[in-house]
Design a protein around this motif. Structure first.
Motif, short mmCIF file in Angstrom:
data_model
loop_
_atom_site.label_atom_id
_atom_site.label_comp_id
_atom_site.label_asym_id
_atom_site.label_seq_id
_atom_site.Cartn_x
_atom_site.Cartn_y
_atom_site.Cartn_z
N ASN B 288 0.83 -1.20 0.00
CA ASN B 288 0.00 0.00 0.00
C ASN B 288 0.87 1.26 0.00
O ASN B 288 1.49 1.61 1.00
N ASN B 289 0.89 1.93 -1.13
CA ASN B 289 1.76 3.10 -1.26
C ASN B 289 1.46 4.19 -0.23
O ASN B 289 2.38 4.87 0.24
N LEU B 290 0.18 4.39 0.06
CA LEU B 290 -0.16 5.45 1.00
C LEU B 290 0.39 5.14 2.38
O LEU B 290 0.94 6.00 3.06
N TRP B 302 -2.82 4.00 11.01
CA TRP B 302 -3.43 2.66 11.03
C TRP B 302 -4.66 2.58 10.13
O TRP B 302 -5.03 1.49 9.68
N GLY B 303 -5.28 3.69 9.83
CA GLY B 303 -6.43 3.67 8.92
C GLY B 303 -6.04 3.13 7.56
O GLY B 303 -6.82 2.43 6.90
N ARG B 304 -4.81 3.43 7.13
CA ARG B 304 -4.35 2.93 5.84
C ARG B 304 -4.08 1.42 5.91
O ARG B 304 -4.19 0.72 4.91
N LEU B 306 -5.96 -0.67 7.75
CA LEU B 306 -7.29 -1.26 7.64
C LEU B 306 -7.82 -1.19 6.20
O LEU B 306 -8.44 -2.14 5.71
N ALA B 307 -7.60 -0.07 5.56
CA ALA B 307 -8.07 0.05 4.17
C ALA B 307 -7.40 -0.98 3.28
O ALA B 307 -8.01 -1.52 2.36
N ALA B 308 -6.12 -1.29 3.55
CA ALA B 308 -5.42 -2.31 2.76
C ALA B 308 -5.99 -3.69 3.06
O ALA B 308 -6.20 -4.50 2.16
N VAL B 309 -6.25 -3.98 4.33
CA VAL B 309 -6.84 -5.27 4.69
C VAL B 309 -8.19 -5.44 3.98
O VAL B 309 -8.52 -6.52 3.49
N GLY B 310 -8.92 -4.34 3.89
CA GLY B 310 -10.26 -4.39 3.32
C GLY B 310 -10.30 -4.71 1.84
O GLY B 310 -11.36 -5.05 1.31
N THR B 311 -9.17 -4.61 1.16
CA THR B 311 -9.16 -4.92 -0.27
C THR B 311 -8.93 -6.42 -0.53
O THR B 311 -8.94 -6.84 -1.68
#
Lengths: 383, 383
Positions: B288-290, B302-304, B306-311
């Motif tokens: 995840n680049n972000l 940590w939000g990034r 979770l967003a990666a896990v969500g994909t």
């Protein structure tokens, strides 16, 4: 303009104080009818922000009368309390407008993980409701900006009806997890099913093919509302074409305004056995960090294109791959073609054309380069 | 040291002039036996460099007597002529050493798409053959460096046999499409099948879980040769453990030397329903680049995560996800946990621990941050 260009809509954008900068941060778009047909598409991320969970339910019956949007906070990963905040926002909008909360969609954008300052937001809703105007579209478009350097709006009129749209999101390169929000309005007479079909068909070949940094947001939402106020019944094909034009126009603005990008890159894959193959190959190229760095450095490094193609399951033979960059066929039959020094990468526009020689299908993915400014923007966001 | 630490091996590293810098660029590793059991794993990229195509065939019978490696050019995407170059290199090595070409593996690393300067390379092979020495391992390790700031070698001895290894590749962050080459030698008595099993098991949990920038090379090759010169028969478990230790040691050096990186990031996924899920989630986070930009900026975003896990398609419920960064549980049950300001990201080591709460399986992926220097290195490689 934009979302208020079609008849039957009012909008507003106000400063509620959610952003430390003091920039506008709450937008409201209201459909005054006579019809309230609505449709929406949402992020496919399984970690979904509270407003996504709410709006998905709200639009299920094909009816919406208002959309409230805020920048300055994504309200994602905020637990049951975050969902209650979204619910309360919708209830507040409904109360102020004299409508039902289940006809109010909610969109949020900004940092993940923090609760929204609800007193500020609700006061902002009051302010926005009082400011609603049939020429308020541009103010609404301003209020949903995060790191966007400019508001993004498109309007198209054809055969007696108008479609308008606004979007935020700095081309998926945006900090804050690339949150992309979009509201589309039309005064065409249509039903919710036709509107959903038009929206799904449009986003499939526009927003879904913008892939600036491969990062999928928790908040992406595209809402469409139809007022029927033109009295003109749009044929399904007509409506779909107009919605697609608006989405495509907004995508071009997203890519052009991508944070930190110095290039707008069009990856066109032709000769694919099927469209899925073409999309897979295009996406793989668009997500290759090494290639994106090379483009930032004005380096037509076609070897990195082939290496990206090679990671896919698409139908192709490595020794038949052709690649052209800005019109110069640098790779022919999987090996060096014309001299790479002939490629001009001095401008912002880059066109990468890949021929898989495996069929007749095509797809285009839009992306950006990977620049120092991208790293800078995204390393300094929440701190 | 390294590949010449086990008995029965000679090696050399010389300057053939393939690199403009004048640094060493041709390495030769020879197995003098008495046994010549061999194994290898290769890139899964479908666009494969000529030396990969050649070496895959050469090792098919489980026997190799030499590996020749060059930096200064990948010989990838070079068509039939490039394959002929590789073939000719193997033939030349065989002739000089008095062995068969089909017992010679070839590895190349550098820019994709250019032919190798064959007269220089073949003269380098002659030079290397004359320089072969039982203490030449370190010179060989030097000669395979591209942008590696230091040579990477590991040796382990246990129960009477020794395993040595050398690798190049600046942690998949390397320019030149992250080309990773590795040669492992042992004086254990084993058969080719056991060696292949040990190598496959080792690379699955080491090299395959180093994912610094998600870019898969056209040239990745790991070759293992066993001379049997110790006279000690290694049990399958013993050999596998030693090979895994050597691979793990080399991976740690790759990550530590990753071009442009300021962080070594260990993404540990626990509580997965199965190991594939754990790997998929870890890889998604690592790519995840972000998030990688945030880590560069010392931001425990940590939000990034979770967003990666969500994909991913892994089994999990969003509201049960826990995330700890460097020991601080910043996310609990899918929402904010302990104060993120307590996370110390001042050092090079970052540990991201994700609990999916969906089972008992685990996996660890190693990666780096995304820095200005990464962009710089990779935007200025071929030009």
């Amino acid at each position: 303009m934009s979302v208020t260009s079609p008849k039957g809509f009012r909008a507003a954008g106000v400063t509620a104080g959610l952003k430390a900068s003091g920039a506008p941060d709450v937008a409201l778009v209201v459909n005054d009818g006579p019809r309230t047909d609505a449709a929406a598409v949402f992020t496919r991320n399984r970690v979904q922000a509270a407003p996504v969970l709410w709006s998905r339910q709200a639009v299920r019956d094909g009816r919406l009368q208002a959309v409230v949007l805020n920048s300055g906070g994504a309200n994602a990963c905020t637990g049951p309390e975050g969902f209650a905040d979204t619910h309360r926002t919708a209830e507040h909008v409904a109360q102020v407008l004299g409508i039902s909360a289940v006809d109010v969609a909610v969109c949020s954008t900004g940092l993940i993980g923090d609760r929204l300052p609800m007193p500020l937001l609700l006061a902002g809703v009051d302010d926005a409701a009082q400011s609603l105007s049939a020429v308020g579209g541009s103010e609404a478009a301003e209020a949903i900006r995060t790191t966007d350097t400019r508001a993004k709006q498109v309007v198209t009129t054809s055969n007696g009806f108008t479609v308008g749209g606004m979007a935020k999101g700095a081309g998926m390169l945006a900090p804050g997890l690339a949150t992309m929000l979009c509201v589309i309005t039309t005064d065409a007479v249509t039903d919710a099913g036709s509107l959903q079909a038009a929206l799904a068909a449009a986003t499939r070949v526009t927003f879904d093919r913008v892939d600036a940094d491969g990062c999928m947001s928790t908040n992406d939402t595209v809402v469409a509302m139809a007022s029927g106020a033109s009295g003109v019944e749009a044929g399904p094909g007509e409506l779909a074409a107009a919605v697609r034009d608006v989405c495509a126009g907004l995508c071009a603005q997203l890519i052009a305004d991508a944070e930190g990008a110095t290039k707008e890159v069009r990856v066109e894959v032709v000769g694919a056995a099927d469209e899925d193959d073409a999309v897979e190959v295009g996406r793989s190229i668009a997500r290759n960090n090494l290639l994106k760095c090379a483009l930032f450095g004005n380096d037509p490094n076609w070897g990195r294109v082939l290496a990206a193609v090679g990671t896919t399951d698409a139908a192709f033979e490595p020794d038949r791959l052709d690649v052209a960059i800005n019109g110069v066929q640098v790779c022919r039959g999987g090996a060096a073609g014309d001299d790479r020094s002939g490629v001009d990468l001095g401008g912002r526009d880059v066109h990468i054309l890949v021929d898989l020689h495996a069929g007749e299908q095509t797809a285009t993915i839009w992306t950006n380069d990977l620049s120092h400014a991208y790293v800078e923007e995204n390393s300094a966001y929440s701190t």
